[in-house]
Enzyme design. Structure first.
Site, PDB file in Angstrom:
ATOM      1  N   MET A  91       4.028 -17.088 -16.124  1.00 40.75           N
ATOM      2  CA  MET A  91       3.601 -16.015 -15.225  1.00 40.75           C
ATOM      3  C   MET A  91       3.184 -14.734 -15.946  1.00 40.75           C
ATOM      4  O   MET A  91       3.112 -13.671 -15.337  1.00 40.75           O
ATOM      5  CB  MET A  91       4.709 -15.729 -14.204  1.00 40.75           C
ATOM      6  CG  MET A  91       5.025 -16.919 -13.308  1.00 40.75           C
ATOM      7  SD  MET A  91       3.552 -17.523 -12.408  1.00 40.75           S
ATOM      8  CE  MET A  91       4.174 -19.047 -11.681  1.00 40.75           C
ATOM      9  N   HIS A 110      -2.707 -25.395 -12.314  1.00 36.64           N
ATOM     10  CA  HIS A 110      -2.785 -24.458 -11.186  1.00 36.64           C
ATOM     11  C   HIS A 110      -2.655 -25.250  -9.877  1.00 36.64           C
ATOM     12  O   HIS A 110      -3.306 -26.287  -9.714  1.00 36.64           O
ATOM     13  CB  HIS A 110      -4.120 -23.692 -11.223  1.00 36.64           C
ATOM     14  CG  HIS A 110      -4.210 -22.681 -10.131  1.00 36.64           C
ATOM     15  ND1 HIS A 110      -3.572 -21.463 -10.190  1.00 36.64           N
ATOM     16  CD2 HIS A 110      -4.821 -22.729  -8.916  1.00 36.64           C
ATOM     17  CE1 HIS A 110      -3.801 -20.800  -9.071  1.00 36.64           C
ATOM     18  NE2 HIS A 110      -4.560 -21.549  -8.284  1.00 36.64           N
TER      19      HIS A 110
HETATM   20  C1  GAR Z   1       3.643 -24.738 -10.470  1.00 33.78           C
HETATM   21  O1  GAR Z   1       3.326 -25.062  -9.142  1.00 33.78           O
HETATM   22  C2  GAR Z   1       2.406 -24.273 -11.213  1.00 33.78           C
HETATM   23  O2  GAR Z   1       1.249 -24.982 -10.857  1.00 33.78           O
HETATM   24  C3  GAR Z   1       2.324 -22.848 -10.761  1.00 33.78           C
HETATM   25  O3  GAR Z   1       3.664 -22.393 -10.767  1.00 33.78           O
HETATM   26  C4  GAR Z   1       4.536 -23.491 -10.517  1.00 33.78           C
HETATM   27  C5  GAR Z   1       5.562 -23.566 -11.621  1.00 33.78           C
HETATM   28  O4  GAR Z   1       6.545 -24.532 -11.351  1.00 33.78           O
HETATM   29  N1  GAR Z   1       1.449 -22.087 -11.608  1.00 33.78           N
HETATM   30  C6  GAR Z   1       0.659 -21.116 -11.164  1.00 33.78           C
HETATM   31  O5  GAR Z   1       0.644 -20.737 -10.012  1.00 33.78           O
HETATM   32  C7  GAR Z   1      -0.235 -20.489 -12.236  1.00 33.78           C
HETATM   33  N2  GAR Z   1      -1.290 -19.725 -11.638  1.00 33.78           N
HETATM   34  P1  GAR Z   1       7.436 -25.164 -12.504  1.00 33.78           P
HETATM   35  O6  GAR Z   1       8.069 -24.019 -13.283  1.00 33.78           O
HETATM   36  O7  GAR Z   1       8.481 -25.942 -11.743  1.00 33.78           O
HETATM   37  O8  GAR Z   1       6.561 -26.043 -13.362  1.00 33.78           O
END
Ligand code: GAR
Length: 207
Positions: A91, A110
């Protein structure tokens, strides 16, 4: 063998998908060498430790600028001879200089079908809230190379997922993760490490 660094900030389910794929022999010519978290509390760190992958914590607030953060991260990755950087729910926005230095060697996952619901402010659950608000009947996930433009780099793979009438952001997020993200990401990482991806302008070809 490509040394892979995975950058995380939260739960780390996409990291887990990569760990599981590696343990099942599903990552050809690559190995998870390092997990870097921008959040010291991220559960992703526990997942990495359990799998015996080296971890590091780099909080953005400990650096005066994005440039400084990027420089320190580059130094760490160079030390570990990292050939591929995976953003798995990371993030923190990386500076242009870092994206240029690792051009076509940073993969992001994404949770939407880019170019829908992407760019500044579209991350995590917000993406699914926006998709439900718009009333789309199909959503999905995208795995792409990272350029200087947020969610703007060459697309490697996409998978569509149905939006159901009673979905909440949470149920849609879960379906997009299980059916799309956790499938696409290990596959793309394996294709990269095995040298099957070529980038021609904005278009990625998979051999
Ligand atoms: C996931 O859904 C990923 O695609 C998203 O955050 C989540 C993380 O989950 N990423 C974004 O939104 C990037 N723009 P995780 O920590 O369980 O993998």
């Amino acid at each position: 063998m490509v040394n892979i660094a995975v950058l995380v900030s939260g739960g780390g389910t996409n990291l887990q998908a990569l760990i599981d794929a590696q343990q099942a022999g599903g990552i050809e010519d690559g190995r998870l060498a390092l997990v870097v978290s921008s959040n010291p509390e991220a559960f992703a760190l526990i997942r990495a430790q359990k799998a015996g992958v080296e971890t590091a914590v780099m909080r953005r607030r400990d650096y005066a600028s994005a440039e400084e953060y990027g420089a320190e991260l580059s130094a760490l990755l160079a030390e570990r001879q990292i050939g591929l950087v995976v953003l798995a729910g990371f993030m923190t926005v990386l500076p242009d200089s870092f994206c240029k230095a690792y051009e076509n060697r940073i993969i992001n996952v994404h949770p939407s079908l880019i170019p829908s619901f992407c760019g500044e402010g579209f991350y995590g659950l917000h993406v699914h809230e926006a998709a439900l608000k718009k009333g789309v009947k199909v959503s999905g996930a995208t795995v792409h190379f990272v350029s200087g433009v947020v969610d703007g780099g060459p697309i490697i793979a996409q998978k569509a997922v149905a939006v159901l009438p009673d979905d909440t952001p949470e149920t849609l997020q879960k379906r997009v993760m299980t059916e799309a993200e956790w499938v696409l990401l290990p596959h793309a990482v394996s294709d990269f490490c095995a040298g099957r991806l070529t980038v021609d302008g904005a278009v990625v070809k998979v051999r």
